[in-house]
Design an enzyme around this catalytic site. Sequence first.
Site, PDB file in Angstrom:
ATOM      1  N   LYS A 191     -17.786   0.554  16.859  1.00  0.00           N
ATOM      2  CA  LYS A 191     -18.907  -0.333  17.204  1.00  0.00           C
ATOM      3  C   LYS A 191     -18.836  -1.502  16.225  1.00  0.00           C
ATOM      4  O   LYS A 191     -19.235  -1.382  15.057  1.00  0.00           O
ATOM      5  CB  LYS A 191     -20.228   0.438  17.104  1.00  0.00           C
ATOM      6  CG  LYS A 191     -21.411  -0.332  17.641  1.00  0.00           C
ATOM      7  CD  LYS A 191     -22.597   0.575  17.878  1.00  0.00           C
ATOM      8  CE  LYS A 191     -23.871  -0.195  18.125  1.00  0.00           C
ATOM      9  NZ  LYS A 191     -23.881  -1.042  19.329  1.00  0.00           N
TER      10      LYS A 191
HETATM   11  N1  PMP Z   1     -21.919   0.372  25.075  1.00  0.00           N
HETATM   12  C1  PMP Z   1     -22.109  -0.674  24.255  1.00  0.00           C
HETATM   13  C2  PMP Z   1     -21.179  -1.827  24.354  1.00  0.00           C
HETATM   14  C3  PMP Z   1     -23.169  -0.666  23.337  1.00  0.00           C
HETATM   15  O1  PMP Z   1     -23.365  -1.717  22.517  1.00  0.00           O
HETATM   16  C4  PMP Z   1     -24.043   0.438  23.288  1.00  0.00           C
HETATM   17  C5  PMP Z   1     -25.196   0.444  22.324  1.00  0.00           C
HETATM   18  N2  PMP Z   1     -24.832   0.999  21.090  1.00  0.00           N
HETATM   19  C6  PMP Z   1     -23.805   1.506  24.166  1.00  0.00           C
HETATM   20  C7  PMP Z   1     -22.732   1.431  25.044  1.00  0.00           C
HETATM   21  C8  PMP Z   1     -24.681   2.723  24.148  1.00  0.00           C
HETATM   22  O2  PMP Z   1     -24.466   3.466  22.982  1.00  0.00           O
HETATM   23  P1  PMP Z   1     -25.618   4.359  22.335  1.00  0.00           P
HETATM   24  O3  PMP Z   1     -26.144   5.211  23.423  1.00  0.00           O
HETATM   25  O4  PMP Z   1     -24.926   5.140  21.281  1.00  0.00           O
HETATM   26  O5  PMP Z   1     -26.628   3.434  21.799  1.00  0.00           O
END
Ligand code: PMP
Length: 304
Positions: free
Chosen positions: A158
């Site tokens: 991320k």
């Molecule tokens: N995809 C992207 C590109 C994101 O930025 C996020 C947010 N973190 C998610 C999916 C969903 O991830 P999460 O459920 O861990 O927040």
Amino acid sequence: MIPKTEKIWMDGKFVNWDDAKIHVLTHSLHYGLALFEGIRCYETEEGPAVFRLKEHVERLFKSAHIFTLKIPFTETEIYDAIKETIRINKINSCYIRPIVFIGYGSMGVYPKNNPIQVAIAVWSWGAYLGKDAIKNGIRVKTSSFIRNHVNSSMSRGKVAGYYVNGQLAKIEAVSCGFDEAILLDTEGYVSEGSGENIFMVRKGILKTTPLTSILEGVTRDTVINIAKDLGIEVREERFTRDELYISDEVFFTGTAAEITPIREIDGRVIGSGSCGSVTGKIQNLFFDIVKGKSPKYKHWLDFV
Ligand code: PMP
């Protein structure tokens, strides 16, 4: 404007919100390599509880591992610092933003020996896609921008810089009058939103994109688990945008977006054009879990 809280944790110390500053020549600001998390803390009857904190901290450290950055704190130290930041700000529910970035030192693409810095901020953040979105759903557009190839961006990380791709898609969608974008992958299959994973329901089966070209969302994993519990068949397989058009229900998942129904894609109404029954069931259980009302999933809550 972000509603301010009192303190931000920076490199091991608490500083006042307004003093949490960095130099304009901070390496990450120029070259985009910063690793971050988005986490939520919910108010429960037993006090504030962070949802799946361990998994988020783990993902932060895995992101650093992919980029061979050494975070100058242990996972336990960051985990404790997050809880302490919530406590010190006396906030019952909040969004939590830990960020690891390359600090001031040398310039040029290679980060050399610049310091690795860490900050943790918390603030109150309501429904990411608008108050009405969770209940009635949003309108989305398939983006003309393709999600970064898996060998251009390491999708398990991320990383701040990846959101340039997401912003292109989001800006395009909003400028065309939509709420959010769906990005396709380099082979033309559906990947995810600019900050969300995506699910569809067709003939009672729940499908989501496989992990090959998307962020491994914590909410995605949560939904897969709770859907199985609700007796819903779940498949992780590729699908095309037209399968979304003819599906009964579509929804986004994410820490910020939580579970947001999609009521329209590219001008086509999805199913009933509101929150579908399967989405509703999953949503209800999700909100019960995060608010501490589901004993079975208490282990996902970290009480502050
Ligand atoms: N995809 C992207 C590109 C994101 O930025 C996020 C947010 N973190 C998610 C999916 C969903 O991830 P999460 O459920 O861990 O927040």
